[in-house]
Design a protein around this motif. Structure first.
Motif, PDB file in Angstrom:
ATOM      1  N   ASP A 218       0.836  -1.203   0.000  1.00 27.47           N
ATOM      2  CA  ASP A 218       0.000   0.000   0.000  1.00 27.47           C
ATOM      3  C   ASP A 218       0.870   1.253   0.000  1.00 27.47           C
ATOM      4  O   ASP A 218       0.587   2.218  -0.711  1.00 27.47           O
ATOM      5  CB  ASP A 218      -0.942   0.013   1.207  1.00 27.47           C
ATOM      6  CG  ASP A 218      -2.027  -1.050   1.124  1.00 27.47           C
ATOM      7  OD1 ASP A 218      -2.244  -1.600   0.024  1.00 27.47           O
ATOM      8  OD2 ASP A 218      -2.658  -1.335   2.167  1.00 27.47           O
ATOM      9  N   THR A 219       1.943   1.229   0.807  1.00 23.43           N
ATOM     10  CA  THR A 219       2.858   2.368   0.866  1.00 23.43           C
ATOM     11  C   THR A 219       3.561   2.560  -0.474  1.00 23.43           C
ATOM     12  O   THR A 219       3.684   3.691  -0.971  1.00 23.43           O
ATOM     13  CB  THR A 219       3.893   2.169   1.984  1.00 23.43           C
ATOM     14  OG1 THR A 219       3.214   2.022   3.227  1.00 23.43           O
ATOM     15  CG2 THR A 219       4.850   3.342   2.067  1.00 23.43           C
ATOM     16  N   ILE A 220       4.011   1.482  -1.084  1.00 24.73           N
ATOM     17  CA  ILE A 220       4.672   1.563  -2.395  1.00 24.73           C
ATOM     18  C   ILE A 220       3.717   2.128  -3.428  1.00 24.73           C
ATOM     19  O   ILE A 220       4.104   2.992  -4.237  1.00 24.73           O
ATOM     20  CB  ILE A 220       5.195   0.176  -2.819  1.00 24.73           C
ATOM     21  CG1 ILE A 220       6.376  -0.226  -1.945  1.00 24.73           C
ATOM     22  CG2 ILE A 220       5.579   0.160  -4.304  1.00 24.73           C
ATOM     23  CD1 ILE A 220       6.809  -1.673  -2.108  1.00 24.73           C
ATOM     24  N   ASP A 221       2.476   1.667  -3.429  1.00 24.75           N
ATOM     25  CA  ASP A 221       1.491   2.175  -4.385  1.00 24.75           C
ATOM     26  C   ASP A 221       1.268   3.672  -4.202  1.00 24.75           C
ATOM     27  O   ASP A 221       1.189   4.416  -5.193  1.00 24.75           O
ATOM     28  CB  ASP A 221       0.165   1.424  -4.249  1.00 24.75           C
ATOM     29  CG  ASP A 221       0.253  -0.028  -4.698  1.00 24.75           C
ATOM     30  OD1 ASP A 221       1.209  -0.376  -5.436  1.00 24.75           O
ATOM     31  OD2 ASP A 221      -0.633  -0.815  -4.305  1.00 24.75           O
ATOM     32  N   LEU A 222       1.193   4.122  -2.962  1.00 22.42           N
ATOM     33  CA  LEU A 222       1.003   5.550  -2.690  1.00 22.42           C
ATOM     34  C   LEU A 222       2.218   6.356  -3.151  1.00 22.42           C
ATOM     35  O   LEU A 222       2.069   7.409  -3.784  1.00 22.42           O
ATOM     36  CB  LEU A 222       0.754   5.779  -1.194  1.00 22.42           C
ATOM     37  CG  LEU A 222       0.588   7.224  -0.751  1.00 22.42           C
ATOM     38  CD1 LEU A 222      -0.629   7.850  -1.424  1.00 22.42           C
ATOM     39  CD2 LEU A 222       0.463   7.299   0.758  1.00 22.42           C
ATOM     40  N   ILE A 223       3.410   5.863  -2.873  1.00 23.92           N
ATOM     41  CA  ILE A 223       4.631   6.557  -3.292  1.00 23.92           C
ATOM     42  C   ILE A 223       4.701   6.644  -4.814  1.00 23.92           C
ATOM     43  O   ILE A 223       5.059   7.681  -5.374  1.00 23.92           O
ATOM     44  CB  ILE A 223       5.879   5.858  -2.708  1.00 23.92           C
ATOM     45  CG1 ILE A 223       5.932   6.068  -1.203  1.00 23.92           C
ATOM     46  CG2 ILE A 223       7.155   6.373  -3.373  1.00 23.92           C
ATOM     47  CD1 ILE A 223       6.991   5.218  -0.502  1.00 23.92           C
ATOM     48  N   LYS A 224       4.359   5.563  -5.493  1.00 21.48           N
ATOM     49  CA  LYS A 224       4.370   5.579  -6.958  1.00 21.48           C
ATOM     50  C   LYS A 224       3.371   6.594  -7.504  1.00 21.48           C
ATOM     51  O   LYS A 224       3.677   7.315  -8.461  1.00 21.48           O
ATOM     52  CB  LYS A 224       4.056   4.179  -7.493  1.00 21.48           C
ATOM     53  CG  LYS A 224       5.213   3.203  -7.340  1.00 21.48           C
ATOM     54  CD  LYS A 224       4.818   1.771  -7.635  1.00 21.48           C
ATOM     55  CE  LYS A 224       4.427   1.530  -9.055  1.00 21.48           C
ATOM     56  NZ  LYS A 224       4.152   0.102  -9.330  1.00 21.48           N
ATOM     57  N   LYS A 225       2.206   6.669  -6.895  1.00 25.53           N
ATOM     58  CA  LYS A 225       1.183   7.623  -7.327  1.00 25.53           C
ATOM     59  C   LYS A 225       1.682   9.062  -7.121  1.00 25.53           C
ATOM     60  O   LYS A 225       1.540   9.908  -8.009  1.00 25.53           O
ATOM     61  CB  LYS A 225      -0.111   7.387  -6.550  1.00 25.53           C
ATOM     62  CG  LYS A 225      -1.248   8.279  -6.943  1.00 25.53           C
ATOM     63  CD  LYS A 225      -2.492   7.954  -6.130  1.00 25.53           C
ATOM     64  CE  LYS A 225      -3.613   8.912  -6.465  1.00 25.53           C
ATOM     65  NZ  LYS A 225      -4.814   8.646  -5.680  1.00 25.53           N
TER      66      LYS A 225
ATOM     67  N   ARG B 235       4.446   9.860  -9.643  1.00 23.02           N
ATOM     68  CA  ARG B 235       3.874  10.112 -10.970  1.00 23.02           C
ATOM     69  C   ARG B 235       3.309  11.531 -11.025  1.00 23.02           C
ATOM     70  O   ARG B 235       3.508  12.254 -11.997  1.00 23.02           O
ATOM     71  CB  ARG B 235       2.787   9.068 -11.269  1.00 23.02           C
ATOM     72  CG  ARG B 235       1.963   9.293 -12.513  1.00 23.02           C
ATOM     73  CD  ARG B 235       2.675   9.494 -13.837  1.00 23.02           C
ATOM     74  NE  ARG B 235       3.823   8.694 -14.098  1.00 23.02           N
ATOM     75  CZ  ARG B 235       4.806   9.050 -14.949  1.00 23.02           C
ATOM     76  NH1 ARG B 235       4.767  10.199 -15.592  1.00 23.02           N
ATOM     77  NH2 ARG B 235       5.825   8.280 -15.147  1.00 23.02           N
ATOM     78  N   HIS B 236       2.624  11.944  -9.973  1.00 23.57           N
ATOM     79  CA  HIS B 236       2.058  13.296  -9.909  1.00 23.57           C
ATOM     80  C   HIS B 236       3.174  14.345  -9.963  1.00 23.57           C
ATOM     81  O   HIS B 236       3.063  15.342 -10.682  1.00 23.57           O
ATOM     82  CB  HIS B 236       1.219  13.450  -8.641  1.00 23.57           C
ATOM     83  CG  HIS B 236       0.601  14.797  -8.475  1.00 23.57           C
ATOM     84  ND1 HIS B 236      -0.398  15.266  -9.291  1.00 23.57           N
ATOM     85  CD2 HIS B 236       0.856  15.790  -7.588  1.00 23.57           C
ATOM     86  CE1 HIS B 236      -0.730  16.488  -8.914  1.00 23.57           C
ATOM     87  NE2 HIS B 236       0.024  16.822  -7.881  1.00 23.57           N
ATOM     88  N   MET B 237       4.249  14.121  -9.221  1.00 24.27           N
ATOM     89  CA  MET B 237       5.362  15.069  -9.211  1.00 24.27           C
ATOM     90  C   MET B 237       6.049  15.129 -10.575  1.00 24.27           C
ATOM     91  O   MET B 237       6.424  16.210 -11.045  1.00 24.27           O
ATOM     92  CB  MET B 237       6.366  14.686  -8.121  1.00 24.27           C
ATOM     93  CG  MET B 237       5.837  14.898  -6.713  1.00 24.27           C
ATOM     94  SD  MET B 237       6.963  14.288  -5.453  1.00 24.27           S
ATOM     95  CE  MET B 237       8.281  15.472  -5.600  1.00 24.27           C
ATOM     96  N   ILE B 238       6.217  13.989 -11.213  1.00 21.32           N
ATOM     97  CA  ILE B 238       6.827  13.960 -12.549  1.00 21.32           C
ATOM     98  C   ILE B 238       5.957  14.732 -13.530  1.00 21.32           C
ATOM     99  O   ILE B 238       6.468  15.533 -14.335  1.00 21.32           O
ATOM    100  CB  ILE B 238       7.048  12.505 -13.015  1.00 21.32           C
ATOM    101  CG1 ILE B 238       8.165  11.860 -12.209  1.00 21.32           C
ATOM    102  CG2 ILE B 238       7.342  12.450 -14.518  1.00 21.32           C
ATOM    103  CD1 ILE B 238       8.312  10.362 -12.436  1.00 21.32           C
ATOM    104  N   ASP B 239       4.654  14.506 -13.470  1.00 16.84           N
ATOM    105  CA  ASP B 239       3.738  15.225 -14.367  1.00 16.84           C
ATOM    106  C   ASP B 239       3.814  16.726 -14.133  1.00 16.84           C
ATOM    107  O   ASP B 239       3.840  17.509 -15.095  1.00 16.84           O
ATOM    108  CB  ASP B 239       2.303  14.726 -14.180  1.00 16.84           C
ATOM    109  CG  ASP B 239       2.112  13.297 -14.674  1.00 16.84           C
ATOM    110  OD1 ASP B 239       2.988  12.795 -15.421  1.00 16.84           O
ATOM    111  OD2 ASP B 239       1.094  12.681 -14.297  1.00 16.84           O
TER     112      ASP B 239
END
Length: 64
Positions: free
Chosen positions: A34-41, A44-48
Motif C-alpha cells: 500500500d505504501t509503495i502504491d502511494l509513493i508511486k502515485k 507520478r504526480h510530481m513527474i507530471d
C-alpha cells in the motif's frame, strides 16, 4: 523419551506459532505494498507537474 502424543502436541504448537508469524508477515507485506502504491502515485504526480513546468515560459506566441 517423548511419547507420540507429546511430539504431536509440540508440532501443533509450532505450527500455530508459524501460522501466526506468516499472518503477521502477510499483514506487513500488504502495508508495504500500500505504501509503495502511494509513493508511486505521488511520484507520478510530481513527474507530471515537473514536465508541465518545463514548458517554455518566455516563448513568444506563435503569431510573432
Amino acid at each position: 523419551m517423548k511419547t507420540l502424543e507429546n511430539r504431536v502436541t509440540d508440532l501443533e504448537i509450532r505450527y500455530a506459532h508459524q501460522e501466526a508469524l506468516v499472518d503477521a508477515l502477510n499483514d506487513i507485506i500488504r502495508e508495504q505494498q500500500d505504501t509503495i502504491d502511494l509513493i508511486k502515485k505521488e511520484l507520478r504526480h510530481m513527474i507530471d507537474r515537473h514536465q508541465a513546468a518545463d514548458a517554455p515560459v518566455n516563448e513568444p506566441p506563435p503569431h510573432y
